[in-house]
Design a protein around this motif. Sequence first.
Motif, PDB file in Angstrom:
ATOM      1  N   GLU A   1       0.908  -1.126   0.065  1.00  0.00           N
ATOM      2  CA  GLU A   1       0.198   0.037  -0.019  1.00  0.00           C
ATOM      3  C   GLU A   1       0.838   1.482  -0.142  1.00  0.00           C
ATOM      4  O   GLU A   1       1.811   1.335   0.797  1.00  0.00           O
ATOM      5  CB  GLU A   1      -0.821  -0.182   1.403  1.00  0.00           C
ATOM      6  CG  GLU A   1      -2.151  -0.780   1.254  1.00  0.00           C
ATOM      7  CD  GLU A   1      -2.665  -0.747   2.627  1.00  0.00           C
ATOM      8  OE1 GLU A   1      -2.728   0.509   3.177  1.00  0.00           O
ATOM      9  OE2 GLU A   1      -3.300  -1.964   3.103  1.00  0.00           O
ATOM     10  N   ILE A   2       0.444   2.129  -0.751  1.00  0.00           N
ATOM     11  CA  ILE A   2       1.473   3.586  -0.546  1.00  0.00           C
ATOM     12  C   ILE A   2       0.139   4.567  -0.651  1.00  0.00           C
ATOM     13  O   ILE A   2      -0.233   5.174  -1.493  1.00  0.00           O
ATOM     14  CB  ILE A   2       2.290   3.680  -2.063  1.00  0.00           C
ATOM     15  CG1 ILE A   2       2.880   2.560  -2.387  1.00  0.00           C
ATOM     16  CG2 ILE A   2       2.906   4.845  -1.765  1.00  0.00           C
ATOM     17  CD1 ILE A   2       3.758   2.394  -3.503  1.00  0.00           C
ATOM     18  N   PRO A   3       0.035   4.925   0.690  1.00  0.00           N
ATOM     19  CA  PRO A   3      -1.086   5.940   1.014  1.00  0.00           C
ATOM     20  C   PRO A   3      -0.586   7.328   0.135  1.00  0.00           C
ATOM     21  O   PRO A   3       0.406   7.726   0.356  1.00  0.00           O
ATOM     22  CB  PRO A   3      -1.225   6.233   2.493  1.00  0.00           C
ATOM     23  CG  PRO A   3      -0.363   4.905   3.121  1.00  0.00           C
ATOM     24  CD  PRO A   3       0.544   4.456   1.877  1.00  0.00           C
ATOM     25  N   GLY A   4      -1.755   8.046  -0.381  1.00  0.00           N
ATOM     26  CA  GLY A   4      -1.411   9.246  -0.988  1.00  0.00           C
ATOM     27  C   GLY A   4      -0.589   9.265  -2.134  1.00  0.00           C
ATOM     28  O   GLY A   4      -0.743  10.520  -2.859  1.00  0.00           O
ATOM     29  N   VAL A   5      -0.445   8.135  -2.982  1.00  0.00           N
ATOM     30  CA  VAL A   5      -0.189   8.294  -4.159  1.00  0.00           C
ATOM     31  C   VAL A   5      -1.116   7.407  -4.896  1.00  0.00           C
ATOM     32  O   VAL A   5      -1.239   6.393  -5.039  1.00  0.00           O
ATOM     33  CB  VAL A   5       1.281   7.372  -4.310  1.00  0.00           C
ATOM     34  CG1 VAL A   5       1.824   7.372  -5.519  1.00  0.00           C
ATOM     35  CG2 VAL A   5       2.427   7.994  -3.516  1.00  0.00           C
TER      36      VAL A   5
END
Lengths: 470, 260
Positions: free
Chosen positions: B89-93
């Motif tokens: 998971e890559i929050p904000g991207v």
Amino acid sequence: MTATSRSVPARTPPSGTAGAVAVDAPDRPWEPRWLNVARRRAAAWVEAHGFPTVKHEDWRYTKIDAALAVPLAAPPQGAVGDVDTLALADLPTPPLGGVRVVVVNGRVAAGLSSTGGALAPGMRVEPLADALHKSQGSLEQAWGWHADGYAHALRALNDAATLDGVLIELAAGALVEDPIEIVYASVPAPGAGWSHPRVVVVAGAGARATLVETYLSGPSGSSVTNAVTQVHLGQGAELEHCVLQGAGMDSFCFSSLEARLARGSRLSSRLLATGGRVGRHEVDVVLADEGAELSLDGLFLTGAGQHHDNPVLVDHAAPSCTSRQLYKGVVSGDGHGVFNGHIVVRPGADGTDAAQVNKNLLLSDRAEVDTRPRLEINADEVACSHGAAVGQLDPDALFYLRSRGVSEGEARAVLVSGFAREVLDRFGRGSIRGRAEELAMAAGLLALGEDGHGDDAVTAGLARARPGGR
Amino acid sequence: MLVVDDLHASIGGTEILHGLSLEIGDGEIHAVMGPNGSGKSTLAHVLAGRDPYQVTAGRVLYDGADLLAMTPEERAAAGVFLGFQHPVEIPGVPTMYFLRTALNALRRARHHEELGPVEFLALVDAKRRLVDMDRSLLDRAVNDGFSGGERKRNEILQMLVLEPRLAVLDETDSGLDIDALRVVAAGVRSLRAPHRSAVVITHHRRLLDHLVPDQVHVLAGGRIVRSGGADLAAELEAHGYAGVHEPGAEPHPVSTATAR
């Protein structure tokens, strides 16, 4: 609770501060008598209490000694003519479309300011120096907010020494579409001391407006800004407020937002702090009557040689009010970020709904963050939450990006941008967001990820050009 | 295309791969099967260049070049793609931004023009239909709140957009329902070309029924203990792994790789 009868602030006043301070508060015969009295009272408070030191709870991490080497105040009278070096081209572009007031070294520069066309009905915007010549009920009230005492000397100093700023009055029901913009610029000038710009916003019942404050300064010369913005929202009034702090790397930028929210009013305030050797943006909001809503967002991008301090006091003084806080810090080099958030729920403020989140990203092993979320609950049936986190870039996410061909430097930058985005998104989608993104880019947001090895931030272009990303 | 020669790899001081050898020719799909803990994921991560895995002996040649000397991004630029067993998971991207950043990074590395937003959107839109992925997922942060199936579709979408020369799929089929499995299989098949190859790491035969691999390898105890054709998968399903790694069993010789 009205503004003037507010009980002693939760912040503890300083004690044991060093050195006698003489604050010049000469009588200004052109100003109303109440103001002369208030200025003397404030000056006396500073002399009695001295400047905050690291022994002062709310100044524990922020040293102001170097700022005190600059004269505390410019002479009360004087022209803005000495700041001819500033041109329209130096101001942020494009203008946001509404009223723009440019305050240079603490004084309104009429030549750089504009009304942006016709003023919305029910809106009045006036240079503070002009308003202070008259006896303004709203200003007298504003100077009375701290009649019982100040949280610290800088705040008192603004009361004592402000020369100019902006008075914004919105009549009941006034709807101001275009953002009202205030640009504070510090430019090198002979004899320039601290500047103490003051903004007072008084919004009548149901009024709605947007206020954007931008701090700038020249690349060279150490300047000190000590700004105070006071906001009084009437019943059901709404203010969208943005602070973009992009002061020069050699400057001190102290700013303070004080707000009192009446029944059902709403304040959304967002901060982006990238500039200054020392930047300290203080927020002090009283939710004074039922159903008031506050939303605070902050993003500080603190690079090498910088210090950003974010003291926040949210005072739930009435039942059924809501407050939300999201502060994020990205600290690189030997930068130092501070979040000092305090929520107070007063007795009787039942049904309070308060949440506070502070997340920080450290991009080098010399970067430092101090986060101190505090909750003080004196009422029943409240929903309060707070959380703080300090971390580094997720190595799994970093590898994920690299495995897709993205260089290590760019991958870091993508992750940092992703981290910051949550707060940047709160700046909306229009020209204000554009301004915020530009400032974040200028501060090397895209390149900050590059700092993993303790290097100074480089530009995004360089980050891309680095072969192999190692 | 790929020669893995006597590969020894460890993590945290524990050796997981004990002399693994494998050769994959152009245009081939190879399946690697094996019980839990046999080293399947270690193989995938070592091929992609994951940090904590240490190669202690052996070599990996990719188109004749020393793959192990390359950074992960250099491997990607050379055409290697790892489909993650557990996509991150890559929050904000936003997924869309992630994809475009990746594709343009590869294009820059290969001295191609970067794709502009409009061309890119058209490309992604065509590919996402192939994997039956909802448009709205692309505006969300990478894998943030995605279901297991959505994550795997996202892996396949990335593979289709980046068009790798060598895809290594690490248990991409695990936890998928039949429909999602078909989508994954269709995605891999759509990339099939004389110059592309794939290593499909799996526990189960089901994906292989859709893919029909050129070779199936059994990985046990950190080495390939047996290799065979597509029918080996059926045999393994019928009899389990027990029969293929009894004491003293010699690994079957790896069949000759297609000449490059």
